[in-house]
Design a protein around this motif. Structure first.
Motif: not given
Length: 93
Positions: A24-46, A52-55
């Motif tokens: 729950v803590t790592v996924v947002p950090a990875l999303t923030a770190m790699f957001a510029d390298r990932l495409s927008t749909p991949a960022t939205v999926v993450l 969903a993981l938090v829920a």
């Protein structure tokens, strides 16, 4: 021989929940770190995956807390019944 192994951590959370907490803590950090390298749909999926993981984690903790409350209530009721049976009239000591 009684089963001495339990599936709960000292705080009452199941071992599966203790695995979910770092995710729950790592996924947002990875999303923030790699957001510029990932495409927008991949960022939205993450982000959706993390929500969903938090829920799921919150639901599991809520279910664990409800089970703990139910067990406490059941133990209190059992204690009340046993106390009521101990004070029967005509009981010999």
């Amino acid at each position: 021989m009684p089963n001495t192994k339990t599936n709960t951590a000292p705080g009452g959370a199941t071992s599966a929940l203790t695995v979910l907490l770092p995710l729950v803590t790592v996924v947002p950090a990875l999303t923030a770190m790699f957001a510029d390298r990932l495409s927008t749909p991949a960022t939205v999926v993450l982000i959706a995956f993390d929500l969903a993981l938090v829920a799921v984690t919150a639901g599991c903790f809520a279910r664990s807390a409800a089970a703990r409350r139910a067990a406490t209530e059941r133990a209190r009721r059992d204690e009340d019944v046993l106390d009521a049976l101990d004070h029967r009239p005509g009981k010999r000591l």
